[in-house]
Design a protein around this motif. Sequence first.
Motif, PDB file in Angstrom:
ATOM      1  N   VAL A  34      10.585  34.293  37.137  1.00 55.87           N
ATOM      2  CA  VAL A  34      11.573  34.103  38.201  1.00 55.87           C
ATOM      3  C   VAL A  34      12.778  33.345  37.656  1.00 55.87           C
ATOM      4  O   VAL A  34      12.633  32.283  37.041  1.00 55.87           O
ATOM      5  CB  VAL A  34      10.975  33.314  39.383  1.00 55.87           C
ATOM      6  N   PHE A  35      13.961  33.906  37.893  1.00 54.00           N
ATOM      7  CA  PHE A  35      15.212  33.268  37.474  1.00 54.00           C
ATOM      8  C   PHE A  35      15.982  32.867  38.726  1.00 54.00           C
ATOM      9  O   PHE A  35      16.410  33.716  39.509  1.00 54.00           O
ATOM     10  CB  PHE A  35      16.032  34.234  36.626  1.00 54.00           C
ATOM     11  N   ILE A  36      16.155  31.567  38.933  1.00 58.07           N
ATOM     12  CA  ILE A  36      16.859  31.026  40.093  1.00 58.07           C
ATOM     13  C   ILE A  36      18.310  30.779  39.696  1.00 58.07           C
ATOM     14  O   ILE A  36      18.579  30.122  38.685  1.00 58.07           O
ATOM     15  CB  ILE A  36      16.201  29.717  40.565  1.00 58.07           C
ATOM     16  N   TYR A  37      19.243  31.295  40.508  1.00 59.93           N
ATOM     17  CA  TYR A  37      20.653  31.236  40.120  1.00 59.93           C
ATOM     18  C   TYR A  37      21.520  30.611  41.204  1.00 59.93           C
ATOM     19  O   TYR A  37      21.410  30.941  42.385  1.00 59.93           O
ATOM     20  CB  TYR A  37      21.180  32.641  39.809  1.00 59.93           C
ATOM     21  N   ILE A 107       9.239  29.902  35.284  1.00 57.71           N
ATOM     22  CA  ILE A 107      10.391  29.620  36.137  1.00 57.71           C
ATOM     23  C   ILE A 107      11.599  29.311  35.263  1.00 57.71           C
ATOM     24  O   ILE A 107      11.521  28.503  34.328  1.00 57.71           O
ATOM     25  CB  ILE A 107      10.119  28.423  37.068  1.00 57.71           C
ATOM     26  N   MET A 108      12.726  29.956  35.548  1.00 58.49           N
ATOM     27  CA  MET A 108      13.967  29.748  34.814  1.00 58.49           C
ATOM     28  C   MET A 108      15.082  29.463  35.821  1.00 58.49           C
ATOM     29  O   MET A 108      14.966  29.826  36.991  1.00 58.49           O
ATOM     30  CB  MET A 108      14.299  30.968  33.958  1.00 58.49           C
ATOM     31  N   ILE A 135      11.352  26.594  32.213  1.00 59.38           N
ATOM     32  CA  ILE A 135      11.201  26.829  30.776  1.00 59.38           C
ATOM     33  C   ILE A 135      12.520  27.215  30.114  1.00 59.38           C
ATOM     34  O   ILE A 135      12.663  27.122  28.889  1.00 59.38           O
ATOM     35  CB  ILE A 135      10.133  27.896  30.479  1.00 59.38           C
ATOM     36  N   LYS A 136      13.513  27.645  30.925  1.00 54.87           N
ATOM     37  CA  LYS A 136      14.828  27.995  30.380  1.00 54.87           C
ATOM     38  C   LYS A 136      15.913  27.639  31.382  1.00 54.87           C
ATOM     39  O   LYS A 136      15.687  27.684  32.602  1.00 54.87           O
ATOM     40  CB  LYS A 136      14.914  29.492  30.055  1.00 54.87           C
ATOM     41  N   GLN A 137      17.087  27.267  30.845  1.00 56.64           N
ATOM     42  CA  GLN A 137      18.256  27.069  31.699  1.00 56.64           C
ATOM     43  C   GLN A 137      19.450  27.807  31.096  1.00 56.64           C
ATOM     44  O   GLN A 137      19.609  27.858  29.867  1.00 56.64           O
ATOM     45  CB  GLN A 137      18.583  25.587  31.880  1.00 56.64           C
ATOM     46  N   VAL A 138      20.255  28.373  31.977  1.00 60.85           N
ATOM     47  CA  VAL A 138      21.457  29.106  31.569  1.00 60.85           C
ATOM     48  C   VAL A 138      22.661  28.430  32.215  1.00 60.85           C
ATOM     49  O   VAL A 138      22.736  28.319  33.444  1.00 60.85           O
ATOM     50  CB  VAL A 138      21.388  30.580  32.013  1.00 60.85           C
ATOM     51  N   LEU A 139      23.597  27.982  31.406  1.00 61.08           N
ATOM     52  CA  LEU A 139      24.800  27.320  31.908  1.00 61.08           C
ATOM     53  C   LEU A 139      26.027  28.106  31.448  1.00 61.08           C
ATOM     54  O   LEU A 139      26.279  28.216  30.246  1.00 61.08           O
ATOM     55  CB  LEU A 139      24.878  25.878  31.392  1.00 61.08           C
ATOM     56  N   ILE A 140      26.758  28.661  32.404  1.00 58.91           N
ATOM     57  CA  ILE A 140      27.952  29.444  32.094  1.00 58.91           C
ATOM     58  C   ILE A 140      29.171  28.619  32.490  1.00 58.91           C
ATOM     59  O   ILE A 140      29.347  28.300  33.661  1.00 58.91           O
ATOM     60  CB  ILE A 140      27.935  30.788  32.848  1.00 58.91           C
TER      61      ILE A 140
END
Length: 266
Positions: A34-37, A107-108, A135-140
């Motif tokens: 699951v990727f929460i945005y 969970i991401m 387990i992962k984070q994405v920062l744009i």
Amino acid sequence: MKSGVDIKEVRLSKGFKLKIYKPTANKSGKALPVFIYYHGGGWTIGSLKAYGPMLKYLCYHTGFIVVGVEYRKAPEHKFPQAAYDALEGYNWVIDNIEAINGDISKIMIGGDSAGGNLTCVVLNYLQEKQQPLPIKQVLIYPVLDVSEEGIKRARESKRWWVGKLGSKILDYQLSLYTNTSEDLKSPLMCPDISDLDLSNTETLIITAEFDPLFIGAGDYIDILQKNSYSVVHKHYPNTFHGFVNFAGVSPKAQSALMDVVEFLLK
């Protein structure tokens, strides 16, 4: 892109909802990552309607469940409402993980601009409460430093005209969202990212050349590297803050979205 993705809307309260994007092809019943945005927009604009194509794209190309959080915005909803909604949205996913057929061990989390800020707010809160981090984070192109010094550095960016314009826009959005200058010192607005233990969290940071917020992102990259945390930095020359939203017409924006897909899948 409508085919291949099922969409469900969940309303948590008036003006606050989630959208759950699930790959139609998952017929096995196997629990999915699951990727929460959290979308950008300076806590004042932006919506899941505007970000729908991007979130469907990420769902389709990863095969993951993607959850978009439609937090409430200023000036109608002042600080710290967006932060509270971000936390509530995250907790809703965790509490309902089996119902949405998600994998609790995968969970991401991520976001762009102000959504990147909310991502760090959530991580900071989880660590404070001694709860497992994603387990992962994405920062744009995240908003990471809204301190007086941080805004000053943005104004003095070597891309001076970008610095002046960008800081004026950010000043205006902050004036709509915050109540007093003291709000800028709150961990719900300016979390202490230097103290996060990201030993078990991989990070992707995407930055744009013509963006004064690159300064704060650059500081964060240095912190992560100094602590030997896993961080991937993708920098896009000749791009501006918000460029990823133009993936339909911009090859660089398309490439940046594929960076996110590849990072989530690896």
